[in-house]
Design a protein around this motif. Structure first.
Motif, short mmCIF file in Angstrom:
data_model
loop_
_atom_site.label_atom_id
_atom_site.label_comp_id
_atom_site.label_asym_id
_atom_site.label_seq_id
_atom_site.Cartn_x
_atom_site.Cartn_y
_atom_site.Cartn_z
N ASP A 84 -9.84 -3.72 1.71
CA ASP A 84 -8.95 -2.94 2.56
C ASP A 84 -7.54 -2.97 2.02
N VAL A 85 -6.81 -1.88 2.19
CA VAL A 85 -5.39 -1.82 1.85
C VAL A 85 -4.64 -1.58 3.16
N LYS A 86 -3.67 -2.45 3.46
CA LYS A 86 -2.94 -2.41 4.73
C LYS A 86 -1.44 -2.52 4.50
N ALA A 87 -0.67 -2.02 5.45
CA ALA A 87 0.78 -2.23 5.49
C ALA A 87 1.04 -3.36 6.49
N PHE A 88 1.84 -4.34 6.10
CA PHE A 88 2.17 -5.49 6.94
C PHE A 88 3.51 -5.20 7.60
N VAL A 89 3.47 -4.76 8.87
CA VAL A 89 4.67 -4.31 9.57
C VAL A 89 4.85 -5.13 10.84
N LYS A 90 5.93 -5.87 10.92
CA LYS A 90 6.29 -6.65 12.10
C LYS A 90 5.12 -7.46 12.64
N GLY A 91 4.45 -8.18 11.76
CA GLY A 91 3.35 -9.05 12.15
C GLY A 91 2.02 -8.35 12.38
N LYS A 92 1.95 -7.06 12.15
CA LYS A 92 0.70 -6.30 12.32
C LYS A 92 0.25 -5.73 10.99
N ARG A 93 -1.06 -5.53 10.88
CA ARG A 93 -1.64 -4.91 9.69
C ARG A 93 -2.02 -3.48 10.05
N LEU A 94 -1.27 -2.55 9.51
CA LEU A 94 -1.50 -1.14 9.82
C LEU A 94 -2.41 -0.50 8.78
N PRO A 95 -3.28 0.42 9.22
CA PRO A 95 -4.14 1.10 8.26
C PRO A 95 -3.32 1.97 7.32
N VAL A 96 -3.69 1.95 6.05
CA VAL A 96 -3.11 2.84 5.05
C VAL A 96 -4.18 3.88 4.76
N LYS A 97 -3.83 5.14 4.92
CA LYS A 97 -4.79 6.23 4.79
C LYS A 97 -4.17 7.38 4.01
N MET A 98 -5.02 8.26 3.51
CA MET A 98 -4.58 9.50 2.90
C MET A 98 -4.70 10.57 3.99
N LEU A 99 -3.59 11.23 4.26
CA LEU A 99 -3.57 12.21 5.34
C LEU A 99 -3.97 13.59 4.85
N VAL A 100 -4.40 14.43 5.79
CA VAL A 100 -4.69 15.82 5.47
C VAL A 100 -3.36 16.44 5.06
N GLY A 101 -3.30 16.99 3.85
CA GLY A 101 -2.04 17.50 3.31
C GLY A 101 -1.89 19.00 3.47
N GLU A 102 -0.66 19.42 3.66
CA GLU A 102 -0.33 20.84 3.74
C GLU A 102 0.08 21.37 2.36
N GLU A 103 0.36 20.45 1.43
CA GLU A 103 0.83 20.84 0.11
C GLU A 103 -0.28 20.64 -0.92
N LYS A 104 0.10 20.63 -2.19
CA LYS A 104 -0.85 20.49 -3.29
C LYS A 104 -1.56 19.15 -3.27
N TYR A 105 -0.83 18.07 -2.92
CA TYR A 105 -1.38 16.72 -2.93
C TYR A 105 -1.44 16.15 -1.52
#
Length: 189
Positions: free
Chosen positions: A74-95
């Motif tokens: 798993d890849v997570k962001a460690f923010v203020k004591g929490k582990r947030l999911p890191v995801k690829m979002l649906v993009g409106e642009e090329k990437y």
């Protein structure tokens, strides 16, 4: 002359504080290993990979090994004591943008930071079957690989993983997700 940067994950070990047993039995719980996200040039100068909120505050992004297997981390962001999911979002642009999502549906940017403070976006740039290739992008034309490095020097690639057909893999706190971000074994060509 082009310069290449590999975005890597360096490693430190975090011990489960609640477990006071010594490492003597087979049934003992695995001690979690945290892989810190870093970027480096061939000259071995490290760049930071951070989650950045709307106010510009930066947080660590890490891959987490919580068992003996290293094939799917798993890849997570460690923010203020929490582990947030890191995801690829649906993009409106090329990437497709790579972001962290908090419990209220707020989005944090995932960026590579150079020594000079230049912020590079991290995005999904191409797809091969169910794998979406992730790169840090410098000036829109130079792409840098994203990898994870284990304590013994073994490397995994950090990629987007699609489990379902279509643009929307899932929805997290009201945010449409294109792909999950994982550290997986590299394919040799």
């Amino acid at each position: 002359m082009k310069q290449y940067i590999l975005i890597c994950l360096s490693v430190s070990i975090c011990f489960n504080v609640g477990n006071s047993q010594k490492n003597t039995t087979e049934n003992e719980e695995f001690k979690e290993i945290i892989w810190h996200v870093k970027a480096f040039k061939p000259e071995m100068k490290y760049l930071k990979i951070k989650a950045i909120d709307k106010k510009g505050r930066m947080y660590d992004v890490k891959a987490i090994q919580n068992s003996e297997q290293t094939s799917f981390l798993d890849v997570k962001a460690f923010v203020k004591g929490k582990r947030l999911p890191v995801k690829m979002l649906v993009g409106e642009e090329k990437y497709h943008p790579v972001k962290a999502i908090d419990e209220e549906g707020n989005i944090l940017d995932i960026k590579a930071i150079t020594e000079g403070g230049i912020v590079l976006p991290v995005k999904g740039v191409s797809k091969s079957g169910n794998i979406v290739h992730i790169r840090a992008i410098d000036e829109g034309i130079i792409f840098y690989n994203v990898v994870a490095v284990s304590p013994d020097g073994t490397t995994n690639a950090v990629k987007g993983i699609k489990l379902k057909p279509g643009n929307i893999e899932t929805t997290i706190h009201g945010i449409d997700v294109f792909a999950h971000i994982k550290s997986i074994p590299q394919v040799s060509y």
